[in-house]
Design an enzyme around this catalytic site. Structure first.
Site, mmCIF file in Angstrom:
data_model
loop_
_atom_site.group_PDB
_atom_site.id
_atom_site.type_symbol
_atom_site.label_atom_id
_atom_site.label_comp_id
_atom_site.label_asym_id
_atom_site.label_seq_id
_atom_site.Cartn_x
_atom_site.Cartn_y
_atom_site.Cartn_z
ATOM 1 C CB THR A 177 -0.886 0.009 1.269
ATOM 2 O OG1 THR A 177 -2.027 0.973 1.173
ATOM 3 C CG2 THR A 177 -0.308 0.373 2.568
ATOM 4 C CD GLN A 196 -2.805 3.956 4.062
ATOM 5 O OE1 GLN A 196 -2.825 2.889 3.286
ATOM 6 N NE2 GLN A 196 -3.928 4.125 4.943
ATOM 7 C CG ASP A 226 -8.037 2.331 4.301
ATOM 8 O OD1 ASP A 226 -7.624 2.219 3.081
ATOM 9 O OD2 ASP A 226 -6.767 2.441 4.993
ATOM 10 C CD GLU A 253 -10.736 -4.579 -44.901
ATOM 11 O OE1 GLU A 253 -11.142 -5.709 -44.414
ATOM 12 O OE2 GLU A 253 -10.739 -3.500 -44.159
#
Length: 434
Positions: A241, A263, A366, A420
């Site tokens: 993280t 964190q 979170d 094509e």
């Protein structure tokens, strides 16, 4: 405690900034051989391999890989009322926010009798991974399951590592969160083996293969997701993280310190980065960190993360340079603590999620903000998004022309097919008018 990276007075290109961003020394490729062997072992031996891997890596041999309905009911019944109330609130907020991510079908009539329908079709079955190493993550159950349910996924398998403290079963709080969401297919399996089991299935467990695998995990989980990508879809190769905070002289140092630590407590490889044009703020944060770290529960883990190469205080000339640095970094979590955050938002292009203002810390996201916390890490936010209902949706086009509408463009098809050198394409149209 945190190293300082001084970019003031330097004219830096995008490539220069990319080279300077602080990152953890984590190499997904380093685990490829080990992960391939673990996945192949599960494909060859099924549940026996999963049990052996649990004993090897999780230090416990589960009585069974599949969690029983009785265990799920017991976990829900035993859930702490305060945790239950928090989970129910989180489920409600994430569900309401995620509903906005499902587009309505759209029909475009390109000509009379010619229409294209755009629809977003959910996959039928998904595998959701919830880690269980240094912490317990019932919030990750909410984020993964709600996104899949809102998308319309009908079959959900959830995997989480067996816990020695609970006789080899999944942590009861994880089980309770699954039960609250109505998920009844849960497996006590972790790491690369679990990812392989979800991708390829395990016949002796009656575990059918899934179409998409999501959820964070360690290096082995990230490597395993890379290994099975193409067999199944994945959200991202989640790594450690990270938080990046853009702050100016108006930011409160105590808020910045608290958010950097929040964190860093996840993992020794977690990245905490402050980018500021105010040297006084940088000094205040550096001065406050030692005491704040010493007072936090996971002080050793936090110290290692903040001392690591992935964490830094970055000094810039102005907020424009801060934005350029942030966009090069592509943070999982970006906080904007400046006098006028709205002025920066249009230029902040690369971030998993952006948290605006003094009263919107990452920890809110979170758990209960309503946003999803499964986000791209390691700079992947420069090209990828976080988890959402769209992760499980496939845009499809339904094409319907009547005879007159086809006749109106038959010559165009013929001209292009001849150009094509694929004349049978034009013949397929002409056949309908012979």
């Amino acid at each position: 405690m945190m190293r300082t990276l001084d970019l003031r007075g330097r004219a830096l290109s995008a490539a220069d900034l990319l080279a300077l961003v602080p990152r953890a020394a984590s190499d997904v490729g380093s685990a490829v051989d080990a992960v391939d062997a673990l996945i192949q072992d599960v494909r060859d031996r099924g549940s026996a391999a999963l049990l052996d891997q649990a004993e090897r890596f999780d230090r416990v041999r589960p009585a069974a890989v599949r969690v029983t309905a009785e265990q799920l009911r017991a976990a829900e019944a035993g859930l702490d009322p305060a945790v239950r109330a928090a989970l129910e609130e989180a489920i409600d907020r994430v569900r309401r926010t995620t509903a906005a991510q499902v587009p309505a079908p759209q029909t475009t009539e390109v000509a009379p009798g010619a229409r294209i329908v755009q629809r977003w079709q959910p996959v039928a079955r998904v595998g959701l991974y919830v880690p269980g190493g240094k912490a317990v993550y019932p919030s990750s159950v909410v984020m993964n399951v709600v996104a899949a349910q809102v998308a319309g996924v009908g079959s959900i398998a959830l995997a989480s590592p067996p816990q020695a403290a609970f006789d080899g079963s999944v942590h009861p709080t994880i089980l309770a969160a699954a039960a609250l969401l109505g998920v009844d297919e849960v497996y006590a399996m972790g790491g690369a083996g679990a990812i392989g089991a979800l991708a390829y299935g395990v016949p002796d467990l009656h575990l059918d293969p899934v179409q998409v695998i999501t959820g964070p995990g360690n290096l082995f989980v990230a490597t395993a997701k890379r290994a099975v990508k193409g067999v199944v879809g994945i959200d991202s190769e989640a790594g450690p993280t990270e938080i990046l905070i853009i702050a100016d002289a108006t930011a409160r140092p105590d808020y910045v310190v608290a958010d950097l630590i929040s964190q860093a407590e996840h993992d020794e490889l977690a990245g905490s980065v402050l980018v500021t044009d105010d040297p006084a703020l940088a000094d205040a944060v550096q001065a406050a960190l030692p005491a704040a770290v010493a007072a936090t529960h996971h002080r050793e883990r936090v110290t290692t993360a903040l001392d690591g190469p992935q964490s830094a205080v970055v000094l810039v000339d102005d907020l424009a340079q801060a934005v350029r640095f942030s966009n090069a970094y592509g943070p999982e979590h970006l906080e904007v603590q400046v006098a006028d955050p709205q002025a920066l938002l249009p230029s902040l292009e690369s971030a998993g999620a952006i948290f605006v203002g003094d009263h919107t810390p990452v920890s809110l996201g979170d758990y209960i903000a309503g946003s999803n916390h499964v986000l791209p890490t390691g700079g992947q936010a420069r090209f990828a998004s976080g988890l959402g209902a769209y992760t499980f949706l496939r845009p499809q086009q339904i094409v319907e022309y009547d005879r007159d509408a086809l006749a109106a463009v038959a010559a165009h098809v013929g001209a292009l097919s001849d150009a094509e050198q694929l004349p049978a394409h034009g013949d397929a149209v002409r056949a309908r008018f012979l």
